[in-house]
Design an enzyme around this catalytic site. Structure first.
Site, PDB file in Angstrom:
ATOM      1  CG  ASP A 168     -34.184  -1.613  41.256  1.00 15.12           C
ATOM      2  OD1 ASP A 168     -33.478  -2.631  41.352  1.00 15.12           O
ATOM      3  OD2 ASP A 168     -33.883  -0.654  40.530  1.00 15.12           O
ATOM      4  CG  ASP A 222     -28.671  -4.062  40.337  1.00 13.32           C
ATOM      5  OD1 ASP A 222     -29.781  -3.795  40.819  1.00 13.32           O
ATOM      6  OD2 ASP A 222     -28.357  -3.814  39.162  1.00 13.32           O
TER       7      ASP A 222
END
Ligand code: NAG
Ligand code: NAG
Ligand code: NAG
Ligand code: NAG
Ligand code: NAG
Length: 480
Positions: free
Chosen positions: A356, A154
């Site tokens: 992201d 992440d």
């Protein structure tokens, strides 16, 4: 510049003919790389996969891990197919993540957050904390002897953590055996008085609750998942030749939420605690990945600049000065069907944007989204539209049940420095089933909300993060 403007009906008739012969129709503009105007894909390729076709393919890139969709058949996590979240649940989690990103950014920038308390999605449990959960996993080794752990990676999270025995308060069900620190000869606790513990405090604005011996951490995510435990160090084995001694991570004693069956999370944010920073001397804050086209295929996560394709084009990685843990990216334009949409640059610059790995659906300034939607609908008018779920953030859906193949207008993004990146066909739709395939973009509610270049749109691109060089790179066909 660009290709000729053709009316949508003519264009579709034209494409129908051309696509009998070519899969891709390319339009050439003077002195520019050819831009693809449309692609024809098999409808079956959009559907949820049932088997893993390429997990056995050896990775030829140096310092690389195999990336798979957490819920797909290439992942070891859901062999029994139970508890796989529905598309609607994934989109709801995605909305929670985006809200927590927007609220953290607004807070860091000193804006009022103005969150809608009546929304179905719960608010971040701890405002300003790190952000929830993505859907791609890699497998790494921790400890000596090493134990394999499958972790979500992440770029929106800083600290790496895994569930740890004895699970003093609670551990959720994970696929791998839960890491047991007492079986690792290289494990050590971070003491409360160590500088590492205080630097963690300053990086997270969390006051560690120092237990008698150990430095505690407490991470709450935007979707109400959390991990609470003690900070520790141990040997992290990425590949047999990429071993990181004394890697700082969270040993979770109380963990809950939507992590799925992954053993925890690898934090790759632009932040001192992240894997990126901890390995700076080895990889110079350089990593890249390719997210697979579907859950039946695999991609990679690679550290260092070894495996970067020659065709990668670089744009500036911008910094959001008050919120530096995000990777900023400047979107300057969007093209649909080879035509640049008439969106003024100020629409994008008014809010700014980040890239992201954990956000599923790309969020755009509302005006930009409406322009994209309108052109996309025009060029897709030969296909019947479908009614999306009333609560869904997606509002442009099609029913392909009478088609074996469909021709889509190509979508490309332009980033600062005139870097044009063509999205893969798999980066255009979020597909519930054959009768509900939705355009995988959404508009932000507030003009000051940041855009987010999300992971559906990143599929099959090689995405390069050269943090030290301040650059983000993209190349198409990155997973092959
Ligand atoms: C948009 O955000 C700004 C700053 O956070 C806030 O002051 C404003 O009320 C918001 N506007 C709307 C329509 O929500
Ligand atoms: C680490 O700290 C925990 C909690 O205080 C303790 O139970 C454990 O024995 C410690 N482990 C080591 C290796 O010091
Ligand atoms: C990116 O956008 C930000 C905010 O709009 C701006 O300050 C910065 O100069 C831009 N950077 C580039 C390289 O265009
Ligand atoms: C598919 O084709 C059948 C037969 O022509 C028609 O009745 C049906 O409405 C079509 N479905 C859609 C979603 O267009
Ligand atoms: C497709 O998904 C939607 C939303 O989940 C559902 O309402 C619909 O019945 C599904 N259609 C088929 C053919 O499975």
């Amino acid at each position: 510049m660009g290709a000729n403007i053709v009316s949508p009906t003519l264009l579709s008739a034209y494409l129908a003919v051309v696509c009998l012969v070519f899969t891709l129709k390319e339009g050439y503009a003077f002195g520019r790389t050819p831009t693809v105007e449309s692609y024809t894909i098999q409808v079956s390729s959009l559907l949820r996969c049932s088997s893993c076709t390429s997990a056995t393919k050896a990775l030829d890139k140096k310092s690389s891990l195999q990336v798979v969709d957490k819920h797909g058949p290439c992942s070891q996590l859901y062999q029994d197919k139970a508890n796989i979240p529905t598309h609607a649940q994934i989109l709801l989690q995605d909305e929670a993540r985006v809200k927590s990103i927007h609220s953290k950014l607004a807070k860091d920038l000193g804006r009022s957050t103005n969150l809608d308390q009546t929304d179905a999605v719960s608010l971040p449990a701890k405002d300003g904390s790190v952000i929830g959960v993505g859907n791609y996993v890699v497998t790494v080794g921790l400890g000596t002897p090493k134990k394999d752990l499958t972790l979500i990676f992440d770029t929106g999270s800083h600290i790496t953590w895994t569930q740890c025995q004895p699970c003093a308060t609670s551990c959720y069900k994970q696929q791998d055996p839960i890491f047991n620190p007492s079986l690792s000869s290289t494990y050590s606790n971070i003491s409360c008085t160590s500088p590492t513990c205080s630097s963690f405090t300053s990086a997270t604005n969390n006051t560690p609750e120092c237990t008698s011996t150990a430095c505690a951490y407490d991470i709450h995510y935007g979707d109400e998942s959390f991990s609470v435990g003690i900070l520790a160090k141990d040997k992290l084995t990425l590949t047999p030749t990429d071993v990181i001694k004394d890697f700082l991570f969270g040993c979770g004693q109380n963990n809950q939420g939507f992590i799925g069956r992954a053993a925890g999370l690898i934090g790759l944010s632009r932040d001192k605690l992240s894997l990126t920073w901890q390995t700076a001397s080895k990889y110079n804050k350089f990593f890249s990945y390719c997210l697979p086209s579907s859950c039946s295929s695999t991609g990679f996560l690679s550290f260092g600049n070894g495996g970067v394709s020659k065709s990668v084009k670089f744009t500036t990685m911008s910094t959001i000065s008050q919120s530096p843990s995000f990777y900023g990216i400047n979107i300057t334009g969007i093209s649909v069907g080879g035509q640049k949409l008439p969106i003024s640059a100020s629409v994008f610059s008014a809010a700014g944007a980040i890239i992201d790995s954990g956000t599923v659906i790309t969020r755009l300034p509302r005006k930009a989204y409406l322009a994209l939607r309108s052109e996309f609908r025009k060029l897709m008018s030969q296909y019947p539209m479908a009614q999306p779920d009333s609560k869904s953030i997606l509002d442009t859906c099609y029913d392909f049940s009478n088609f074996s193949s469909v021709t889509l207008p190509a979508i490309s993004f332009t980033f600062s420095g005139s870097v044009e990146v063509q999205l893969d066909a798999t980066g255009v739709f979020y597909v519930n089933n054959i009768s509900l395939a939705c355009l995988a973009f959404a508009g932000n509610k507030n003009v000051t909300d940041f855009g987010i270049f999300g992971n559906t749109q990143q599929k099959t691109l090689q995405v390069v993060y050269d943090v030290a060089g301040g650059k983000l790179g993209f190349a198409t066909g990155g997973c092959t």
